[in-house]
Scaffold this motif. Structure first.
Motif, PDB file in Angstrom:
ATOM      1  N   UNK A 168       3.026  23.600  22.148  1.00 12.18           N
ATOM      2  CA  UNK A 168       2.880  22.749  20.961  1.00 12.18           C
ATOM      3  C   UNK A 168       2.257  21.430  21.428  1.00 12.18           C
ATOM      4  N   UNK A 169       1.066  21.130  20.923  1.00 14.03           N
ATOM      5  CA  UNK A 169       0.301  19.976  21.370  1.00 14.03           C
ATOM      6  C   UNK A 169      -0.012  19.045  20.194  1.00 14.03           C
ATOM      7  N   UNK A 170      -0.139  17.746  20.439  1.00 11.89           N
ATOM      8  CA  UNK A 170      -0.621  16.860  19.375  1.00 11.89           C
ATOM      9  C   UNK A 170      -2.048  17.254  18.987  1.00 11.89           C
ATOM     10  N   UNK A 171      -2.409  17.012  17.747  1.00 16.55           N
ATOM     11  CA  UNK A 171      -3.753  17.389  17.295  1.00 16.55           C
ATOM     12  C   UNK A 171      -4.852  16.697  18.084  1.00 16.55           C
ATOM     13  N   UNK A 172      -4.567  15.524  18.635  1.00 19.11           N
ATOM     14  CA  UNK A 172      -5.577  14.817  19.396  1.00 19.11           C
ATOM     15  C   UNK A 172      -5.558  15.123  20.882  1.00 19.11           C
ATOM     16  N   UNK A 173      -4.771  16.099  21.283  1.00 19.44           N
ATOM     17  CA  UNK A 173      -4.657  16.443  22.705  1.00 19.44           C
ATOM     18  C   UNK A 173      -5.973  17.042  23.213  1.00 19.44           C
ATOM     19  N   UNK A 174      -6.264  16.846  24.481  1.00 26.05           N
ATOM     20  CA  UNK A 174      -7.514  17.337  25.063  1.00 26.05           C
ATOM     21  C   UNK A 174      -7.658  18.848  24.982  1.00 26.05           C
ATOM     22  N   UNK A 175      -6.535  19.579  24.857  1.00 25.84           N
ATOM     23  CA  UNK A 175      -6.579  21.048  24.793  1.00 25.84           C
ATOM     24  C   UNK A 175      -6.333  21.586  23.392  1.00 25.84           C
ATOM     25  N   UNK A 188       0.388  17.514  34.216  1.00 25.20           N
ATOM     26  CA  UNK A 188       0.441  16.055  34.229  1.00 25.20           C
ATOM     27  C   UNK A 188       0.832  15.449  32.883  1.00 25.20           C
ATOM     28  N   UNK A 189       1.240  16.293  31.946  1.00 24.74           N
ATOM     29  CA  UNK A 189       1.647  15.806  30.625  1.00 24.74           C
ATOM     30  C   UNK A 189       3.135  15.487  30.595  1.00 24.74           C
ATOM     31  N   UNK A 190       3.519  14.612  29.660  1.00 21.26           N
ATOM     32  CA  UNK A 190       4.933  14.364  29.385  1.00 21.26           C
ATOM     33  C   UNK A 190       5.463  15.487  28.504  1.00 21.26           C
ATOM     34  N   UNK A 216       6.736  21.200  38.239  1.00 24.85           N
ATOM     35  CA  UNK A 216       8.007  20.834  37.612  1.00 24.85           C
ATOM     36  C   UNK A 216       7.702  19.898  36.452  1.00 24.85           C
ATOM     37  N   UNK A 217       8.088  20.252  35.224  1.00 27.39           N
ATOM     38  CA  UNK A 217       7.689  19.440  34.072  1.00 27.39           C
ATOM     39  C   UNK A 217       8.271  18.030  34.121  1.00 27.39           C
ATOM     40  N   UNK A 218       7.474  17.068  33.717  1.00 25.56           N
ATOM     41  CA  UNK A 218       7.920  15.676  33.639  1.00 25.56           C
ATOM     42  C   UNK A 218       8.534  15.469  32.251  1.00 25.56           C
ATOM     43  N   UNK A 219       9.865  15.534  32.190  1.00 24.68           N
ATOM     44  CA  UNK A 219      10.557  15.428  30.903  1.00 24.68           C
ATOM     45  C   UNK A 219      10.677  13.961  30.530  1.00 24.68           C
ATOM     46  N   UNK A 220       9.935  13.566  29.514  1.00 18.54           N
ATOM     47  CA  UNK A 220       9.887  12.158  29.105  1.00 18.54           C
ATOM     48  C   UNK A 220      10.924  11.857  28.021  1.00 18.54           C
ATOM     49  N   UNK A 221      11.076  12.804  27.099  1.00 17.14           N
ATOM     50  CA  UNK A 221      11.993  12.586  25.976  1.00 17.14           C
ATOM     51  C   UNK A 221      12.894  13.811  25.801  1.00 17.14           C
ATOM     52  N   UNK A 222      14.121  13.560  25.352  1.00 14.39           N
ATOM     53  CA  UNK A 222      15.063  14.645  25.062  1.00 14.39           C
ATOM     54  C   UNK A 222      15.549  14.524  23.625  1.00 14.39           C
ATOM     55  N   UNK A 239       4.226  16.865  24.940  1.00 16.92           N
ATOM     56  CA  UNK A 239       3.960  18.261  24.585  1.00 16.92           C
ATOM     57  C   UNK A 239       5.260  19.039  24.725  1.00 16.92           C
ATOM     58  N   UNK A 240       5.281  20.285  24.238  1.00 14.46           N
ATOM     59  CA  UNK A 240       6.504  21.077  24.285  1.00 14.46           C
ATOM     60  C   UNK A 240       6.171  22.556  24.282  1.00 14.46           C
ATOM     61  N   UNK A 241       7.123  23.352  24.738  1.00 12.96           N
ATOM     62  CA  UNK A 241       7.088  24.798  24.564  1.00 12.96           C
ATOM     63  C   UNK A 241       8.111  25.144  23.492  1.00 12.96           C
ATOM     64  N   UNK A 242       7.673  25.894  22.478  1.00 11.37           N
ATOM     65  CA  UNK A 242       8.542  26.177  21.334  1.00 11.37           C
ATOM     66  C   UNK A 242       8.454  27.658  20.971  1.00 11.37           C
ATOM     67  N   UNK A 243       9.495  28.219  20.320  1.00 10.45           N
ATOM     68  CA  UNK A 243       9.413  29.606  19.854  1.00 10.45           C
ATOM     69  C   UNK A 243       8.283  29.780  18.844  1.00 10.45           C
TER      70      UNK A 243
END
Length: 299
Positions: A168-175, A188-190, A216-222, A239-243
Motif C-alpha cells: 500500500x503506497x501513497x499516490x505520490x510514491x515513486x512506485x 529505504x522507505x518508512x 529489516x523494515x524501518x518502522x516509523x509509525x505504529x 508505506x505498508x503491507x496490507x491484506x
C-alpha cells in the motif's frame, strides 16, 4: 461490591476527575467520593491515587477497571437477554473477531444469521487472537475468528479464508504507477505497522516477509487498526503491507500493487471448543463460509 459501585468506579477511572464523573452519573460529587471510598474499604485496597490536582489509577485500580467493564457488559447483556426471552427470544451467540474480518463478510453473515434465527441474539466482541483463545476457554465467547491457529487441544481451529498481502503506497510514491514490485524496492522507505503486542501474528509475518526480501523494515509509525494504517499511508506518512481485501474497501489517496515472489498469506481461522462446540456457532460458521468469494485483483 455491587453493579452501582462498579459503574461509579468506571466513570471515575475513565474521567480521572470526580467532578466530571459525578456530572456524567447525575449525582453529587460528595456522594460519588463516599461510594468510591466505601468500595476501597470493602476491597481493602487503594484503587485511586488522589491529590488536589489529579486522580490516577493504582495497579489494583487498573485491574478492577478491566474486570468491571467486562462485568457491566455481561450484566447489560443478561438484562437484554432476559427481556428478549420474555418476548419469545431464547438464545445468544457471542462471537470474537479480529478487525480484518469485518471486510470479509462478518456483518453480512450476522444479518443473514439473525434473519434465519430470529430467536438468537448475536453479540460481537473485538479482540486479538490471544484474547479470543482465553475468552473461549472462559466461556465468554462461543466462536472466534483469529489470525493464527496454534492453540491448546481444547480449542479446535479451522481455516476460513486466506489472501495475499499487497503493498500500500501513497499516490505520490515513486512506485505508485507499478502493478507489481519487488519488496526490496521499499528497503529505504518508512513503514507503518501494528505494535507486536496488538497483533503478534501480523507483525511477525510482515517483518519476516521484509527480511526474506533482504532488509529489516524501518518502522516509523505504529497503529492498531488496518483502516488507520491505510489512512496514514494516504497522508504520505509511510508505506505498508496490507491484506488484499483492503484494496476493495479503501482506495482514496493510495495505490496498491502486488508483491513479486511467494510469501505468507493473510489468514483467518475459526476457533471453537474441541469437545463441546456450539450448534449455533457451527451454523454461523456455515453462513460465513458461504459468503466468502475470491478477492478480485482490482488494482
Amino acid at each position: 461490591m455491587d453493579l452501582k459501585q462498579l459503574r461509579y468506579f468506571v466513570a471515575v477511572a475513565e474521567e480521572l476527575h470526580f467532578g466530571r464523573a459525578a456530572a456524567r452519573l447525575f449525582i453529587s460529587q460528595p456522594a460519588l467520593s463516599f461510594d468510591i471510598k466505601k468500595l476501597e474499604s470493602q476491597l481493602d485496597v487503594q484503587l485511586l491515587t488522589r491529590n488536589n490536582k489529579s486522580v490516577s489509577l493504582t495497579n489494583a485500580g487498573q485491574v478492577l477497571l478491566d474486570e468491571a467493564r467486562y462485568l457491566l457488559l455481561r450484566a447489560e447483556q443478561a438484562r437484554r437477554l432476559t427481556l428478549r426471552s420474555a418476548q419469545g427470544f431464547v438464545g445468544r451467540l457471542s462471537i470474537g473477531f479480529v478487525n480484518s474480518i469485518l471486510h470479509r463478510g462478518l456483518p453480512q453473515a450476522v444479518r443473514t444469521f439473525e434473519q434465519d434465527h430470529p430467536d438468537t441474539e448475536i453479540v460481537l466482541m473485538e479482540m486479538n487472537s490471544a484474547e479470543q483463545a482465553q475468552a473461549l476457554q472462559r466461556g465468554q465467547i462461543d466462536i472466534g475468528f483469529v489470525h493464527w491457529s496454534h492453540f491448546p487441544e481444547s480449542i479446535r481451529g479451522e481455516p476460513v479464508l486466506a489472501e495475499p498481502f499487497l503493498c500500500c503506497l501513497p499516490q505520490g510514491h515513486r512506485l505508485a504507477g507499478e502493478s507489481r514490485i519487488d519488496l526490496a524496492q521499499l528497503a529505504n522507505d518508512d513503514f507503518i505497522l501494528f505494535p507486536r503486542n496488538v497483533s503478534p501474528h501480523y507483525h511477525d509475518l510482515i517483518i519476516a516477509r521484509c527480511v526474506a526480501a533482504g532488509f529489516s523494515p524501518r518502522i516509523r509509525h505504529e497503529t492498531r487498526l488496518w483502516q488507520t494504517v491505510v489512512a496514514m499511508v494516504a497522508y504520505e506518512m509511510g508505506v505498508a503491507l496490507v491484506p488484499q481485501t483492503l484494496a476493495g474497501t479503501w482506495k482514496e489517496g493510495v495505490h496498491y500493487c502486488e508483491i513479486s515472489g511467494d510469501g505468507a498469506l493473510s489468514e483467518v481461522h475459526a476457533i471453537r471448543h474441541a469437545d463441546k462446540p456450539s450448534a449455533a456457532a457451527e451454523s454461523f460458521l456455515t453462513v460465513l463460509k458461504a459468503l466468502q468469494k475470491p478477492v478480485a485483483p482490482g488494482l
